[in-house]
Design a protein around this motif. Structure first.
Motif, PDB file in Angstrom:
ATOM      1  N   TYR A 184      16.530  31.884  18.611  1.00 48.50           N
ATOM      2  CA  TYR A 184      17.494  32.904  19.032  1.00 48.50           C
ATOM      3  C   TYR A 184      18.245  32.517  20.294  1.00 48.50           C
ATOM      4  O   TYR A 184      19.324  33.043  20.557  1.00 48.50           O
TER       5      TYR A 184
ATOM      6  N   ARG B 138      26.062  29.597  18.348  1.00 45.14           N
ATOM      7  CA  ARG B 138      26.462  29.516  16.941  1.00 45.14           C
ATOM      8  C   ARG B 138      27.560  30.538  16.641  1.00 45.14           C
ATOM      9  O   ARG B 138      28.546  30.230  15.972  1.00 45.14           O
TER      10      ARG B 138
ATOM     11  N   THR C 262      20.348  37.585  25.608  1.00 46.90           N
ATOM     12  CA  THR C 262      19.464  36.858  24.704  1.00 46.90           C
ATOM     13  C   THR C 262      18.280  36.259  25.441  1.00 46.90           C
ATOM     14  O   THR C 262      17.134  36.335  24.977  1.00 46.90           O
TER      15      THR C 262
ATOM     16  N   ASN D  22      19.438  31.133   5.641  1.00 42.93           N
ATOM     17  CA  ASN D  22      18.625  32.110   6.388  1.00 42.93           C
ATOM     18  C   ASN D  22      17.359  32.563   5.669  1.00 42.93           C
ATOM     19  O   ASN D  22      16.401  32.973   6.329  1.00 42.93           O
TER      20      ASN D  22
ATOM     21  N   TYR E 216      20.185  24.432  12.842  1.00 43.10           N
ATOM     22  CA  TYR E 216      21.035  25.088  13.844  1.00 43.10           C
ATOM     23  C   TYR E 216      21.847  24.068  14.622  1.00 43.10           C
ATOM     24  O   TYR E 216      23.040  24.278  14.897  1.00 43.10           O
TER      25      TYR E 216
ATOM     26  N   GLU F 126      17.058  40.159  17.140  1.00 39.56           N
ATOM     27  CA  GLU F 126      18.290  40.008  16.359  1.00 39.56           C
ATOM     28  C   GLU F 126      19.052  41.316  16.252  1.00 39.56           C
ATOM     29  O   GLU F 126      20.291  41.334  16.291  1.00 39.56           O
TER      30      GLU F 126
ATOM     31  N   ARG G 286      21.576  31.377  19.207  1.00 35.93           N
ATOM     32  CA  ARG G 286      22.319  32.234  18.296  1.00 35.93           C
ATOM     33  C   ARG G 286      23.727  32.520  18.822  1.00 35.93           C
ATOM     34  O   ARG G 286      24.695  32.516  18.058  1.00 35.93           O
TER      35      ARG G 286
END
Length: 481
Positions: A344, A350, A306, A235, A401, A265, A347
């Motif tokens: 994002y 993930r 998101t 990161n 990612y 975030e 995200r």
């Protein structure tokens, strides 16, 4: 059923959980006013270094308290001993880090390319101190969330946010064009809150140190710590790698774009933290670990949030930068915003693939998995940054990612049964990301307002179609029942 208490706590965790780090966003106009792009780039490196120290100090107890609090909560004395011993252990690690930092800190920092002009004394040493207190505050926040003490959680994070913002701002005002102001100001802010946390913890749980009890959880902490260290590389090491190819001023531009998108975030993290303990609780009751409709609803809903946040962010953030940034050098960060925002969109996927590892306490392979993932990302940066500059760092992040999602999925598939709606969790984010990538290269700089407005309209239309069944039965009376 989503209750009023859940909605209230979700809002508290979303707002309060973002406050300490939200100071980084709120302070951006002051950073860009009082610091050059080069000094701001150096500040980004020192901040990343402080976060590395934070990981060492917490020694993964920020994660362990989620798991072992419930194992010990029926024995108050054992729980008190465990919590007190954990904070005592962190203080011992803090002392060890300080002892190592004095003779070796400057040597370690000099491993960064010489043109960066980075100094360990005093800036690096002060960053070590900030990292220590940040670690103490982070573990206490995890403890408060596990105890479901939303009110106290809010107060602590409010104080942390206020002190960090206040003293950093004072440092910038009294020491303009100098790193000592923001770096020392942050240390004072987190130091005051960290000291209060230690006082509160030892007042509530008493002074205990039972290493034998800690050893029961160290087996969990060690691989988890290694996992968090590799996550730091995943990161934050991009700022350091950029120094091998680009000057500090470029790191400042890159970090400004990344920091602007932290607003996305923060909201995502707040929502996720509000339901993550519930997901772990539901999975703990399952004889056979698998995803369920109820669990998937949390992640599907977070995906929708998101998409909205990313599209609105791409529209609003360039306008905000033009309004608040006084030095024209920082405007070079605007073209990076849509590219970083795409990250994002994946995200939630993930987080969904990482969730089973905590549910089945299968942490041992994670360091190996993430060593592979980070290696892929770093290799991508070395290949792409020389050719594409700052955009190369973003492209390498996308590659990392993709590798992370694939490796996590196949790594846990034998122990966890995945059943999810691919349209909501995968297809919608992929479609929107593709549209943004293709359109931005052609019309993003020529017609930014029209293009970015179109992203919002397209995102909302796609969500309305993808979630059409949920919208038919969506009533506030049931949600707030």
């Amino acid at each position: 059923m989503i209750t009023k208490k859940f909605v209230r706590n979700s809002l508290i965790y979303t707002v309060a959980g973002s406050l300490p780090m939200a100071s980084a966003i709120i302070l951006l106009p002051f950073y860009t006013n009082y610091l050059s792009t080069s000094l701001y780039g150096a500040l980004a490196i020192y901040t990343s270094f402080s976060l590395l120290v934070q990981i060492l100090i917490t020694y993964s107890f920020d994660t362990a308290v989620y798991i072992y609090f419930h194992d010990f909560k029926h024995d108050k004395q054992k729980l008190a001993t465990y919590i007190s011993s954990a904070f005592g252990f962190m203080l011992l690690v803090s002392a060890a880090v300080l002892l190592v930092s004095f003779p070796f800190g400057n040597f370690i920092l000099k491993l960064i390319p010489s043109h960066s002009a980075m100094q360990f004394y005093p800036y690096g040493l002060i960053s070590v101190g900030s990292g220590i207190f940040q670690g103490i505050i982070k573990v206490n926040s995890s403890l408060l969330q596990t105890q479901e003490r939303a009110g106290t959680f809010f107060k602590i994070n409010l104080f942390s946010f206020s002190f960090i913002a206040l003293f950093t701002l004072l440092g910038l005002i009294f020491f303009p064009d100098n790193l000592i102001g923001p770096i020392l100001g942050r240390l004072i802010g987190v130091g005051l809150v960290g000291g209060w946390v230690l006082f509160s913890v030892y007042t509530e749980f008493g002074f205990h140190f039972d290493f034998q009890l800690l050893k029961q959880t160290i087996g969990f902490n060690n691989p988890s710590l290694l996992y968090q260290l590799i996550q730091w590389f995943n990161n934050y090491y991009d700022r350091v790698l950029l120094l091998f190819f680009l000057p500090l001023s470029q790191i400042g531009i890159y970090d400004l774009a990344v920091k602007c998108l932290l607003s996305v975030e923060f909201v995502l993290t707040g929502f996720y933290n509000s339901f993550y303990p519930k997901v772990l609780g539901m999975l703990a009751l399952q004889p056979e670990k698998k995803s369920t409709v109820e669990i998937n609803r949390y992640y599907n809903g977070l995906t929708a949030v998101t998409v909205l946040l990313v599209t609105f962010g791409i529209f609003a953030l360039p306008i905000a930068i033009q309004w608040f940034v006084n030095k024209p050098g920082y405007l070079a960060s605007i073209p990076l915003l849509p590219l970083i925002a795409i990250t994002y969109l994946f995200r939630v996927l993930r987080l969904y693939m990482a969730m089973p590892y905590a549910a089945v306490k299968f942490y041992k392979p994670l360091p190996i998995y993430y060593l592979i993932i980070v290696s892929i990302k770093i290799a991508g940066m070395f290949l792409l940054i020389p050719q594409f500059g700052l955009r190369g760092a973003v492209f390498a992040t996308w590659i990392g990612y993709a590798a992370e999602i694939i490796i996590l999925y196949f790594g846990i598939r034998s122990k966890f049964l995945f059943e999810f709606n691919a349209l909501k969790l995968i297809l919608i984010p992929v479609v929107i990301a593709t549209i943004i990538l293709l359109v931005e290269q052609t019309f993003g700089s020529q017609l930014p307002l029209l293009t970015h407005t179109a992203y919002i309209i397209f995102g909302m239309a796609l969500l309305a179609w993808g979630y059409r069944n949920e919208l038919k039965v969506f009533t506030w009376t049931k949600i707030l029942k």
